[in-house]
Design a protein around this motif. Structure first.
Motif, mmCIF file in Angstrom:
data_model
loop_
_atom_site.group_PDB
_atom_site.id
_atom_site.type_symbol
_atom_site.label_atom_id
_atom_site.label_comp_id
_atom_site.label_asym_id
_atom_site.label_seq_id
_atom_site.Cartn_x
_atom_site.Cartn_y
_atom_site.Cartn_z
ATOM 1 N N ILE A 88 0.856 -1.195 0.000
ATOM 2 C CA ILE A 88 0.000 0.000 0.000
ATOM 3 C C ILE A 88 0.893 1.247 0.000
ATOM 4 O O ILE A 88 2.069 1.168 0.338
ATOM 5 N N LYS A 144 2.343 4.992 1.179
ATOM 6 C CA LYS A 144 2.465 5.887 2.329
ATOM 7 C C LYS A 144 2.995 7.199 1.757
ATOM 8 O O LYS A 144 3.873 7.190 0.903
ATOM 9 N N THR A 180 -3.908 8.688 3.370
ATOM 10 C CA THR A 180 -4.118 7.381 2.738
ATOM 11 C C THR A 180 -4.975 6.510 3.658
ATOM 12 O O THR A 180 -4.891 6.623 4.881
ATOM 13 N N PRO A 196 -5.526 2.714 4.234
ATOM 14 C CA PRO A 196 -5.060 1.361 3.882
ATOM 15 C C PRO A 196 -6.195 0.361 3.696
ATOM 16 O O PRO A 196 -6.127 -0.506 2.833
ATOM 17 N N GLU A 197 -7.281 0.488 4.497
ATOM 18 C CA GLU A 197 -8.331 -0.548 4.406
ATOM 19 C C GLU A 197 -9.118 -0.448 3.097
ATOM 20 O O GLU A 197 -9.809 -1.391 2.711
ATOM 21 N N CYS A 230 -7.523 0.253 0.186
ATOM 22 C CA CYS A 230 -6.574 0.042 -0.907
ATOM 23 C C CYS A 230 -6.642 -1.382 -1.463
ATOM 24 O O CYS A 230 -6.665 -2.349 -0.715
ATOM 25 N N ASP A 282 4.481 0.873 1.389
ATOM 26 C CA ASP A 282 4.338 0.402 2.759
ATOM 27 C C ASP A 282 3.576 -0.922 2.661
ATOM 28 O O ASP A 282 3.232 -1.344 1.559
ATOM 29 N N ARG A 283 3.293 -1.571 3.768
ATOM 30 C CA ARG A 283 2.527 -2.808 3.643
ATOM 31 C C ARG A 283 1.492 -2.907 4.741
ATOM 32 O O ARG A 283 1.648 -2.356 5.828
ATOM 33 N N LYS A 284 0.418 -3.599 4.418
ATOM 34 C CA LYS A 284 -0.552 -3.909 5.464
ATOM 35 C C LYS A 284 -0.728 -5.414 5.517
ATOM 36 O O LYS A 284 -0.632 -6.102 4.495
ATOM 37 N N GLU A 310 -10.038 -7.042 8.304
ATOM 38 C CA GLU A 310 -9.560 -6.823 6.931
ATOM 39 C C GLU A 310 -10.681 -7.194 5.953
ATOM 40 O O GLU A 310 -11.141 -8.332 5.946
#
Lengths: 287, 285
Positions: free
Chosen positions: B59, B61, B91, B93-94, B96, B114-116, B140
């Motif tokens: 994702i 950042k 941003t 993330p949920e 994306c 970045d990562r989730k 998620e």
């Protein structure tokens, strides 16, 4: 106005039969079937559709072959492997991100909004109901769920109805999150099995994640009384209210086959039990 | 050969069938539980775990120092995962889907990968069966990328059985896509029939042949069978409603543990599917 969402984690625990029964027992509410993927509540309530509208979901890429030069840029930028070697878009793989559209130098990719399903505003013998049907194989079920919940809220306000009763989808993913966010309480229907307990855990975590108070109902408890006891203990330890337990009863299937709710054809008191359960839910979750 | 087990409706016995089939085969087999929202097959497989891997999604950042607030990223993003308001970039993330478009479109390179966490993929063994499942992180929303990750473990040299989530939408499509055959499990009730029809329709769009196992075959009515006959869909097997099965299931026992004689029935079923598959293969190649 209060909103109660009935969930289960696992499918087949009897959510819809229970919501149907509550529909028959409680007055002054709006019903919503949020399992847009496999909606079943209408089979019990025979809604008369007043309003029917198309649900426009996301967009899907479509390559116009006349303009396509086979340059391959779209395939490079697509992370979903949705474009095959013949430069055709696989609609089941396309997520509608539009990256290929942006990077096609030849304007060869069309990006229309797709009709993903329909939603309905209906009248049943137990009051108004909002429901929908997602086309098989379509996505954006979360968006459709959000849409019909919004419509139910409008309807409840218009008619001054104090309760929205939501039949939720199985699982813990996108449509469930969409059914749950903003609800005042969640009733989790479980069955006395190891997998029931496992899924109960996951839905409880989810409800906790969104800070929504919940209660548990053990359906078909007599198929395994020991496991039912374990689930009760588990709920007590977690400080969770138990709304009640219901036995396995073929009358539930019979009612379903007749297209009726449990209280409408219960000769054996299951309706009375559900009335009691409703009392518990009302007192602890909705007051 | 890949056989997926789906149903439309939840609770019809998909997992029971998938596990029973995997445990009945005499060949090296894989069972992949693709119901990452409510994975249950491991309970019945009594798996000896060997590997666990956390799965992430890439994702963006924002690096505010580099960002010129040109809005190219938020205009491209179809999922409302990036918002530029005046001189602020946010941003989400949920939201994306990790399409990566924002990284490409950002001229000043102000978006950093970045990562989730999406969930976990676990692998292990249940006797000779290689077992894999995914567990979606609670909260998620997106399950298809994790299902994809589970399916990366498919070894086409073996018989592969995929246990699908319920329904007919994206997670199910993600699971059954690429299967050679789908077994639809249903029960003889109006709910079972309605959802079966939706599942058949969804499979039709993918062009996957299917057959039906009727579970709890003696509750309910005959409508499912009438429908199957009219559509020319084969009825592969009937499993009766049996309190012993329900009780065994509750304790995490597989169908073939409760009724060992079913093993042979599942082997036969597999050979029938295999025969059809070979015939189809010869006709199309």
């Amino acid at each position: 106005m209060k909103e109660l969402c009935v969930l289960s984690g696992k499918g087949g625990t009897g959510k819809t039969s229970l919501v149907g029964a509550l529909a028959a027992l409680i007055s002054n509410k709006v019903l919503v079937d949020c399992d847009v993927d496999a909606p079943d509540l209408h089979l019990l309530l025979a809604p008369v559709i007043n309003k029917r509208e198309e649900f426009m979901g996301g967009r899907k890429a479509k390559i116009i072959s006349k303009l396509c030069t086979d340059c391959g840029r779209c395939r490079e930028v697509c992370r979903f492997e949705a474009i095959n070697e013949d430069f055709r878009v696989d609609p089941t793989a396309c997520e509608g991100c539009g990256v290929c559209v942006q990077y096609c130098s030849f304007g060869a990719i069309d990006f229309p909004i797709a009709v993903c399903g329909e939603w309905y505003s209906s009248e049943t013998r137990f009051g108004p109901m909002v429901h929908a049907r997602l086309e098989p194989g379509q996505e954006n079920s979360g968006m459709l769920v959000a849409l019909i919940r919004g419509k139910a809220q409008e309807l409840a306000e218009e008619r001054r109805l104090p309760l929205i009763l939501v039949d939720g989808p199985p699982g813990i993913g996108c449509p469930v999150i969409s059914s749950l966010t903003g609800a005042d309480g969640v009733l989790i229907v479980t069955e006395p099995t190891l997998s029931g307990l496992h899924d109960l855990n996951r839905v409880l975590d989810l409800a906790g994640h969104f800070k929504i108070p919940g209660m548990v109902l053990i359906n078909k408890y007599d198929l395994n009384k020991e496991m039912a006891g374990q689930i009760e203990t588990y709920c007590r330890e977690k400080g969770l209210g138990l709304a009640g337990s219901l036995p396995y009863d073929p009358a539930v299937t019979e009612a379903m086959i007749q297209g009726k709710t449990i209280p409408e054809c219960s000769r054996n008191g299951l309706g009375v039990e559900i009335q009691k359960i409703w009392g518990e839910i009302h007192e602890h979750l909705l007051d | 050969m890949i056989i997926s087990i789906a149903s439309g409706k939840g609770g019809t016995g998909k997992t029971s069938v998938a596990v029973a089939l995997a445990l009945s085969l005499e060949k090296p087999a894989q069972l992949l539980d693709c119901d990452v929202e409510a994975p249950n097959a491991h309970i019945f497989m009594k798996t000896r775990w060997e590997k666990k891997e956390t799965v992430y999604l890439q994702i963006p950042k924002a690096d505010e120092e580099k960002c010129t607030y040109c809005q190219a990223c938020s205009q491209l993003c179809q999922f409302k995962a990036i918002l530029v308001l005046g001189e602020t970039i946010l941003t989400f993330p949920e939201m994306c889907h990790a399409c990566g478009g924002c990284f490409l479109v950002c001229a000043p390179k102000a978006l950093i990968p970045d990562r989730k966490e999406l969930g976990e993929v676990e692998e292990g063994w249940a006797g000779p069966v290689h077992f894999v499942h995914g567990r979606l992180r609670v909260g998620e929303p997106l399950s298809p990328p994790l299902i994809k990750e589970v399916k990366k473990r498919i070894d086409r040299k073996q018989v592969v059985i995929l246990d699908s989530p319920p329904g007919t939408s994206c997670p199910v499509i993600q699971t059954v896509k690429g299967s050679d055959f789908t077994i639809l499990v249903t029960e003889p009730t109006p709910f079972g029939l309605y959802d079966l029809k939706l599942a058949v329709e969804a499979l039709g769009t993918l062009g996957i042949p299917c057959g039906v196992i009727l579970n709890r075959a003696d509750i309910g009515d005959n409508q499912v069978q009438t429908y199957l006959e009219s559509e020319g869909i084969p009825l592969l097997m009937k499993i009766p409603f049996d309190r012993k099965i329900a009780e065994g299931y509750a304790q995490g026992q597989s169908l073939v543990e409760i009724h060992p004689e079913l093993r042979e029935k599942f082997q036969k079923l597999f050979h029938e599917i295999l025969k059809g598959y070979i015939k189809n293969y010869l006709e199309t190649h």
